[in-house]
Design a protein around this motif. Structure first.
Motif, mmCIF file in Angstrom:
data_model
loop_
_atom_site.group_PDB
_atom_site.id
_atom_site.type_symbol
_atom_site.label_atom_id
_atom_site.label_comp_id
_atom_site.label_asym_id
_atom_site.label_seq_id
_atom_site.Cartn_x
_atom_site.Cartn_y
_atom_site.Cartn_z
ATOM 1 N N ALA A 132 0.826 -1.204 0.000
ATOM 2 C CA ALA A 132 0.000 0.000 0.000
ATOM 3 C C ALA A 132 0.862 1.256 0.000
ATOM 4 O O ALA A 132 0.622 2.200 -0.769
ATOM 5 C CB ALA A 132 -0.932 -0.007 1.216
ATOM 6 N N VAL A 133 1.894 1.288 0.847
ATOM 7 C CA VAL A 133 2.777 2.454 0.911
ATOM 8 C C VAL A 133 3.686 2.499 -0.323
ATOM 9 O O VAL A 133 3.921 3.568 -0.900
ATOM 10 C CB VAL A 133 3.613 2.430 2.207
ATOM 11 C CG1 VAL A 133 4.586 3.596 2.244
ATOM 12 C CG2 VAL A 133 2.690 2.472 3.426
ATOM 13 N N SER A 134 4.179 1.344 -0.731
ATOM 14 C CA SER A 134 5.044 1.285 -1.908
ATOM 15 C C SER A 134 4.334 1.830 -3.138
ATOM 16 O O SER A 134 4.930 2.564 -3.938
ATOM 17 C CB SER A 134 5.488 -0.160 -2.156
ATOM 18 O OG SER A 134 6.210 -0.671 -1.060
ATOM 19 N N ARG A 135 3.064 1.485 -3.277
ATOM 20 C CA ARG A 135 2.296 1.989 -4.421
ATOM 21 C C ARG A 135 2.017 3.480 -4.280
ATOM 22 O O ARG A 135 1.995 4.206 -5.279
ATOM 23 C CB ARG A 135 0.989 1.208 -4.557
ATOM 24 C CG ARG A 135 1.187 -0.242 -4.990
ATOM 25 C CD ARG A 135 -0.132 -0.873 -5.428
ATOM 26 N NE ARG A 135 0.064 -2.276 -5.805
ATOM 27 C CZ ARG A 135 -0.223 -3.314 -5.022
ATOM 28 N NH1 ARG A 135 -0.734 -3.101 -3.809
ATOM 29 N NH2 ARG A 135 -0.019 -4.549 -5.436
ATOM 30 N N ALA A 136 1.784 3.931 -3.052
ATOM 31 C CA ALA A 136 1.537 5.358 -2.842
ATOM 32 C C ALA A 136 2.745 6.188 -3.276
ATOM 33 O O ALA A 136 2.606 7.309 -3.791
ATOM 34 C CB ALA A 136 1.207 5.632 -1.376
ATOM 35 N N TYR A 137 3.934 5.604 -3.087
ATOM 36 C CA TYR A 137 5.172 6.283 -3.493
ATOM 37 C C TYR A 137 5.672 5.814 -4.868
ATOM 38 O O TYR A 137 6.708 6.292 -5.330
ATOM 39 C CB TYR A 137 6.267 6.025 -2.451
ATOM 40 C CG TYR A 137 6.133 6.854 -1.194
ATOM 41 C CD1 TYR A 137 6.834 8.058 -1.056
ATOM 42 C CD2 TYR A 137 5.320 6.441 -0.152
ATOM 43 C CE1 TYR A 137 6.732 8.821 0.107
ATOM 44 C CE2 TYR A 137 5.205 7.190 1.009
ATOM 45 C CZ TYR A 137 5.908 8.387 1.135
ATOM 46 O OH TYR A 137 5.790 9.133 2.287
ATOM 47 N N HIS A 138 4.971 4.882 -5.490
ATOM 48 C CA HIS A 138 5.381 4.294 -6.777
ATOM 49 C C HIS A 138 6.800 3.736 -6.703
ATOM 50 O O HIS A 138 7.516 3.697 -7.708
ATOM 51 C CB HIS A 138 5.273 5.320 -7.913
ATOM 52 C CG HIS A 138 3.858 5.750 -8.176
ATOM 53 N ND1 HIS A 138 2.954 4.989 -8.896
ATOM 54 C CD2 HIS A 138 3.173 6.868 -7.784
ATOM 55 C CE1 HIS A 138 1.785 5.608 -8.948
ATOM 56 N NE2 HIS A 138 1.885 6.740 -8.288
ATOM 57 N N ALA A 139 7.177 3.271 -5.523
ATOM 58 C CA ALA A 139 8.518 2.701 -5.359
ATOM 59 C C ALA A 139 8.610 1.306 -5.961
ATOM 60 O O ALA A 139 9.707 0.812 -6.221
ATOM 61 C CB ALA A 139 8.882 2.643 -3.878
ATOM 62 N N ASN A 140 7.470 0.667 -6.198
ATOM 63 C CA ASN A 140 7.469 -0.669 -6.796
ATOM 64 C C ASN A 140 7.485 -0.610 -8.328
ATOM 65 O O ASN A 140 7.249 -1.620 -8.988
ATOM 66 C CB ASN A 140 6.247 -1.463 -6.324
ATOM 67 C CG ASN A 140 4.936 -0.827 -6.751
ATOM 68 O OD1 ASN A 140 4.805 0.402 -6.697
ATOM 69 N ND2 ASN A 140 3.970 -1.622 -7.137
#
Length: 246
Positions: free
Chosen positions: A184-192
């Protein structure tokens, strides 16, 4: 000439037929020669056409590669020598809030660091040993980080907190590492968007969040085609010093 019934003729019917036959034979022979010549030329032109197409494709590929290198150079910017880009949310925007389970137990929120400059490090997790080497290198350069204005380092990955805690103990590391199992956080930051595992894992992204919760610097090092999973902290700080926004 021959005389028949008092009339003079130039050629007998038999001779005429022979000549006509010979003429047809010559015409057929000439057509056969032309067909042979044409057929012998076709492969040459076909091969030449293929070579031209291959040459054009090769030139276009070189142009594409050169443009990619130019883009990479522009993206690198800071001079560390490690190709990177800056995704979204980017510099000048509010860092998305989060609360995640921590490797040392309990939960940690981004809001806990309000009033401090915190470096977020998104990484691939347990399967990426270079990522843990990166954390170790960060810990060994704590003074350099402080000198650069970084008050705290927090890493985020997608593995369960219990497994992260065991890995941290095995590696003798003390950095706060947060568990983001549903991304959820990774997607919010588009880090994935920058990992070797597609969007299933994070790549190798750094974000500096300022005292007011605004992103001051971002560098995504894990993208294609290089998939960088480790860079010396000093190199990262070189890019931070060059690209950081006040």
């Amino acid at each position: 000439m021959s005389k028949t019934s008092g009339k003079t003729t130039n050629q007998s019917p038999v001779g005429k037929r022979v000549r006509q036959t010979q003429t047809r034979q010559h015409q057929q022979a000439n057509r056969s020669i032309r067909d042979v010549r044409d057929s012998s030329h076709r492969p040459v032109w076909t091969i030449a056409g293929v070579l031209v197409v291959v040459l054009v494709v090769a030139v276009l590929y070189l142009i594409y590669q050169n443009s990619q290198r130019n883009q990479a150079t522009t993206a690198t910017g800071g001079g560390s020598g490690f190709r990177h880009t800056a995704g979204q949310p980017g510099v000048g925007t509010a860092a998305p809030a989060f609360t995640l389970a921590a490797s040392e137990g309990g939960q940690v929120s981004l809001a806990d660091f309000r009033g401090k400059s915190v470096l977020l490090y998104f990484q691939e997790g347990l399967s990426c040993q270079p990522c843990w080497d990166q954390i170790k290198d960060l810990e060994q350069n704590q003074q350099a980080l402080k000198n650069a204005g970084v008050d705290a380092v927090v890493s985020i990955t997608t593995d369960p907190a219990t497994l992260i805690a065991q890995k941290m103990a095995d590696e003798k590391l003390s950095t706060t590492v947060l568990s983001d199992p549903d991304l959820a956080v990774s997607r919010a930051y588009h880090a994935n968007s920058y990992g070797m595992m597609g969007d299933m894992r994070d790549g190798h992204s750094f974000l500096l969040v300022g005292l007011d919760g605004t992103i001051r610097w971002r560098a995504d090092y894990g993208g294609s085609p290089d998939y960088t999973m480790f860079l010396p902290t000093q190199k990262m700080l070189t890019d931070l010093a060059t690209e950081r926004k006040p």
